[in-house]
Structure formats: C-alpha cells, structure tokens
Design an enzyme around this catalytic site. Sequence first.
Site, PDB file in Angstrom:
ATOM      1  N   CYS A  74      69.662  -9.605  52.561  1.00 27.74           N
ATOM      2  CA  CYS A  74      68.499 -10.069  53.128  1.00 27.74           C
ATOM      3  C   CYS A  74      67.941 -11.473  52.234  1.00 27.74           C
ATOM      4  O   CYS A  74      67.002 -11.686  53.706  1.00 27.74           O
ATOM      5  CB  CYS A  74      67.594  -9.140  53.812  1.00 27.74           C
ATOM      6  SG  CYS A  74      68.812  -8.023  54.725  1.00 27.74           S
TER       7      CYS A  74
ATOM      8  N   ASN B 242      66.709  -6.481  62.248  1.00 30.82           N
ATOM      9  CA  ASN B 242      67.075  -6.744  61.166  1.00 30.82           C
ATOM     10  C   ASN B 242      68.212  -8.068  61.139  1.00 30.82           C
ATOM     11  O   ASN B 242      69.070  -7.534  61.027  1.00 30.82           O
ATOM     12  CB  ASN B 242      67.289  -5.653  59.615  1.00 30.82           C
ATOM     13  CG  ASN B 242      67.088  -5.837  58.557  1.00 30.82           C
ATOM     14  OD1 ASN B 242      67.765  -7.543  58.082  1.00 30.82           O
ATOM     15  ND2 ASN B 242      67.797  -5.444  57.529  1.00 30.82           N
TER      16      ASN B 242
ATOM     17  N   HIS C  88      60.343 -11.003  55.113  1.00 25.29           N
ATOM     18  CA  HIS C  88      61.807 -10.016  55.435  1.00 25.29           C
ATOM     19  C   HIS C  88      62.001  -9.236  57.266  1.00 25.29           C
ATOM     20  O   HIS C  88      60.443  -7.889  56.669  1.00 25.29           O
ATOM     21  CB  HIS C  88      62.152  -9.597  54.132  1.00 25.29           C
ATOM     22  CG  HIS C  88      64.101  -9.115  55.133  1.00 25.29           C
ATOM     23  ND1 HIS C  88      65.110  -9.774  55.760  1.00 25.29           N
ATOM     24  CD2 HIS C  88      64.956  -7.922  54.408  1.00 25.29           C
ATOM     25  CE1 HIS C  88      65.167  -8.962  56.641  1.00 25.29           C
ATOM     26  NE2 HIS C  88      66.289  -8.284  55.490  1.00 25.29           N
TER      27      HIS C  88
HETATM   28  N1  ACO Z   1      68.555   7.729  65.143  1.00 17.60           N
HETATM   29  C1  ACO Z   1      68.032   9.730  65.557  1.00 17.60           C
HETATM   30  N2  ACO Z   1      68.483   9.802  64.209  1.00 17.60           N
HETATM   31  C2  ACO Z   1      68.330   9.179  63.228  1.00 17.60           C
HETATM   32  C3  ACO Z   1      69.009   7.558  63.416  1.00 17.60           C
HETATM   33  C4  ACO Z   1      68.966   7.015  64.165  1.00 17.60           C
HETATM   34  N3  ACO Z   1      69.160   5.634  64.858  1.00 17.60           N
HETATM   35  N4  ACO Z   1      69.225   7.126  62.029  1.00 17.60           N
HETATM   36  C5  ACO Z   1      69.077   8.639  61.175  1.00 17.60           C
HETATM   37  N5  ACO Z   1      68.087   9.234  62.478  1.00 17.60           N
HETATM   38  C6  ACO Z   1      67.780  10.925  61.473  1.00 17.60           C
HETATM   39  C7  ACO Z   1      68.677  11.112  60.053  1.00 17.60           C
HETATM   40  O1  ACO Z   1      70.218  11.446  60.031  1.00 17.60           O
HETATM   41  C8  ACO Z   1      68.302  12.169  59.977  1.00 17.60           C
HETATM   42  O2  ACO Z   1      68.415  13.389  60.360  1.00 17.60           O
HETATM   43  P1  ACO Z   1      68.105  14.667  59.397  1.00 17.60           P
HETATM   44  O3  ACO Z   1      66.662  14.427  58.902  1.00 17.60           O
HETATM   45  O4  ACO Z   1      68.845  15.525  60.670  1.00 17.60           O
HETATM   46  O5  ACO Z   1      69.129  14.573  57.725  1.00 17.60           O
HETATM   47  C9  ACO Z   1      66.742  11.664  59.803  1.00 17.60           C
HETATM   48  O6  ACO Z   1      66.858  10.587  61.207  1.00 17.60           O
HETATM   49  C10 ACO Z   1      65.566  11.741  59.076  1.00 17.60           C
HETATM   50  O7  ACO Z   1      66.305   9.883  58.278  1.00 17.60           O
HETATM   51  P2  ACO Z   1      66.087   9.145  57.545  1.00 17.60           P
HETATM   52  O8  ACO Z   1      67.245   8.326  57.253  1.00 17.60           O
HETATM   53  O9  ACO Z   1      65.603   9.843  56.446  1.00 17.60           O
HETATM   54  O10 ACO Z   1      64.608   8.140  57.844  1.00 17.60           O
HETATM   55  P3  ACO Z   1      63.910   7.223  57.943  1.00 17.60           P
HETATM   56  O11 ACO Z   1      62.539   7.642  58.291  1.00 17.60           O
HETATM   57  O12 ACO Z   1      63.743   6.555  56.334  1.00 17.60           O
HETATM   58  O13 ACO Z   1      64.435   5.945  58.846  1.00 17.60           O
HETATM   59  C11 ACO Z   1      65.641   3.895  58.432  1.00 17.60           C
HETATM   60  C12 ACO Z   1      65.611   5.068  58.635  1.00 17.60           C
HETATM   61  C13 ACO Z   1      65.153   3.266  59.604  1.00 17.60           C
HETATM   62  C14 ACO Z   1      66.795   3.442  58.301  1.00 17.60           C
HETATM   63  C15 ACO Z   1      64.775   3.533  56.603  1.00 17.60           C
HETATM   64  O14 ACO Z   1      64.862   4.378  56.100  1.00 17.60           O
HETATM   65  C16 ACO Z   1      64.867   1.618  56.754  1.00 17.60           C
HETATM   66  O15 ACO Z   1      64.442   1.211  57.162  1.00 17.60           O
HETATM   67  N6  ACO Z   1      65.401   1.602  55.371  1.00 17.60           N
HETATM   68  C17 ACO Z   1      64.802   0.581  54.969  1.00 17.60           C
HETATM   69  C18 ACO Z   1      66.140  -0.325  55.520  1.00 17.60           C
HETATM   70  C19 ACO Z   1      65.817  -1.687  55.004  1.00 17.60           C
HETATM   71  O16 ACO Z   1      65.042  -2.261  54.686  1.00 17.60           O
HETATM   72  N7  ACO Z   1      66.731  -2.208  54.646  1.00 17.60           N
HETATM   73  C20 ACO Z   1      66.256  -4.223  54.063  1.00 17.60           C
HETATM   74  C21 ACO Z   1      67.477  -4.735  53.379  1.00 17.60           C
HETATM   75  S1  ACO Z   1      69.160  -4.396  54.859  1.00 17.60           S
HETATM   76  C22 ACO Z   1      69.795  -6.000  54.007  1.00 17.60           C
HETATM   77  O17 ACO Z   1      69.849  -6.051  52.884  1.00 17.60           O
HETATM   78  C23 ACO Z   1      71.376  -6.308  54.940  1.00 17.60           C
END
Ligand code: ACO
Length: 323
Positions: free
Chosen positions: A113, A280, A250
């Site tokens: 990214c 993304n 980003h």
């Molecule tokens: N729909 C519903 N529930 C979901 C989904 C979904 N699509 N995805 C995950 N959940 C669930 C999880 O399983 C978890 O359930 P649990 O509590 O029963 O275990 C719950 O939602 C919370 O999960 P978290 O991972 O804690 O959710 P979070 O608030 O952190 O959001 C997210 C997840 C959106 C992925 C976030 O962590 C994020 O944006 N992370 C950074 C991603 C990023 O910036 N990447 C950048 C680089 S990408 C690259 O370089 C290619």
Amino acid sequence: MIRSVVRGIGSALPRRIMKNAEFEGMVDTSDEWIVQRTGIQQRHIAADDETTASLGESAARAALASAGLTPDDIDLIVLATSTPDNTFPATAVNIQNRLGMQHGFAFDLQAVCSGFVYAVTTADLYIKGGLARRVLVIGSETFSRILDWSDRGTCVLFGDGAGALVLEAEESQGALSDRGLIAASLRSDGVHKEKLYVDGGPSTTGTVGHLRMEGREVFKHAVGMITDVIEETFRQAGVTADDIDWFVPHQANKRIIDASAKKLGIAEEKVVTTVQLHGNTSAASVPLALSVAAADGRIKKGDLVLLEAMGGGFTWGAVLLRW
Ligand code: ACO
C-alpha cells in the site's frame, strides 16, 4: 537545484461497482458493519479483460492528456503494484509497450500500500540524478485477484483501480513556495510480516496466494507509524500541520485516516477521503484520491499537499509536495 513537479494526473477504475450489500449473500457481514468499521460503501472490481496493465495504461493516458504530453515525452515509467499481470516481465514494461514507447525504461516497484509513496520518491531521485526528465509514476492494482472471497475480515476491504502522475524536472531555488517535491520519509520493518502478507509466491508455493491480515494488529500500529513519518517530513521541510492545504492519505480505513489527522492536528476539511468510493486499492489509493481532489477543484496549483501510506511489510512513508 532541480525539483520534480506534478505536470499531469489521471486515473482509471474498472467498470463494475460492487456495493457492500452484495457481500451479504457471500459472507457473514452487513453493509452497516462495513460502513461503521471502515467507511467503505463500494469498490470497483476488475473484469477478466481489465488487468493491472490495462488500468495502469488508461490512468497513464489520462495523466499524459492532462499534462498535454504524449508517450514520446516520457523517459521513465515507475509502476507501484503488488498485483502484476505476470511474475515477469514487469507490468511497467507492458504498459510502456501498450503506450507505444520504444525508448526509455520502465520497472515495477513493490511496497504494497506504500508503493505509490515509494514510487514518487524513487522517480524524484531519477529526476534529480539526471537519468530522467519526465516520469510517469503509476499505482495500479487488481487486489480482487488475490482476495480470499470467503474471508469476511479481508474481502470487504479492498478494490481495484489505478492512478498516475507525470513528474517533470523544473529549476527551483529550493524555497518552500516553489512547486515540486519538497520532502519525504520512508520506512519499512519486516518484523511485522505475519500481520499482513500474501500466502503464496513463485519461490515458496509456486502459486499466487491470498491476502492474509490480522486487521486489529495492523490497525494498532497504523496511526503511530503514519504520524511518525509525517512528523519527520514536517521537520525536514520546516512546516507544521497548519501549513498543509491538503492531506491525501492512503485510503484503508476512515477511522485510521481520522485518527491520524486528529493526532497531527490537521483540520478535518483538509483531509481528502475516497475510501467510501474505492475501498482500499493499495498502491492506487493515493493517486486515485489525488485525482478526485484535483478533478473537483480542491487541489490547485501552488497548494501544499501531504501524502501518506502504510501497508504490508510493514512499509510506510510520507511525501510533501507543492502542487
Ligand atoms: N463483517 C462482520 N464482522 C466482521 C467482519 C465483517 N466483514 N470482519 C471481521 N468481523 C468481526 C470479527 O470476526 C470480530 O468478531 P469477534 O469479536 O467475534 O472475534 C469482530 O468483527 C471485530 O473484529 P476486529 O478485527 O476487532 O474489528 P476492527 O474494528 O478492528 O475492524 C478492520 C476490522 C476493518 C479490518 C480494521 O482492523 C482495519 O481496518 N485494520 C487495518 C487494515 C489496514 O489498514 N490495512 C492497511 C494496509 S493494507 C495493505 O497493505 C495491503
């Protein structure tokens, strides 16, 4: 001294728009969850005939048209991508051929990214080193091809697209008010590999593999890393958050963007956010966001623009430029 000045900008998106609701029948998720946790409402998904090269070519042609230039005027193409058309040759060379360029040189650069921020910085060094006068810097991705469509934690986050800039050498006094790239800071740290990677590759599995991410872990590191490189860039240039006209981060997650802007003290109205439209798109996300803000008249000649990205590796970086 020489500065690398933005001469043109363009972008390209696949024809198909996929709304969040379409995931509801595929994995256990909802439009509401995706919007609330990420800000994403839709993304573009490439058809079989839309590839990293074809999207990159379209973005490059649009950037050339906006610059009033032709492929003959370009010396170098730097393509940031993690989703090349083939393992080799470089997709940049394919784009060079598609543009009808039989001169100059082209190569791919891989920093996930952060790829576009790395590519702009690389192009700047080729320009300053005298090896190129005009460079097409492209970010093009087809992340839909490396997604595990049964993993709700990743498949809802990414999209496909491309953006491109034409950078051109221009004489400068080196003043903050002069146009062009002013400062940059790049970082990487392989200790974080397992948090965000693709579980395949030519020399390990012989397959392309799928994207794997510990989203919560990436999130935890993102804001600190992003703000560190931006503060370093501010120090180099002798500016503060108040001097910035536009912050073009980003586009991974609206919560990360908002938290970074808040920590840096960058006013909300200066933040360009397109994650709701594109998801993304990895190395394409920054030039796509730049394209939107340039096209709608927000970013204007002479504005001080701050770019930032963070991604797999981890890699991260920031670029400050006078548009
Ligand atoms: N729909 C519903 N529930 C979901 C989904 C979904 N699509 N995805 C995950 N959940 C669930 C999880 O399983 C978890 O359930 P649990 O509590 O029963 O275990 C719950 O939602 C919370 O999960 P978290 O991972 O804690 O959710 P979070 O608030 O952190 O959001 C997210 C997840 C959106 C992925 C976030 O962590 C994020 O944006 N992370 C950074 C991603 C990023 O910036 N990447 C950048 C680089 S990408 C690259 O370089 C290619």
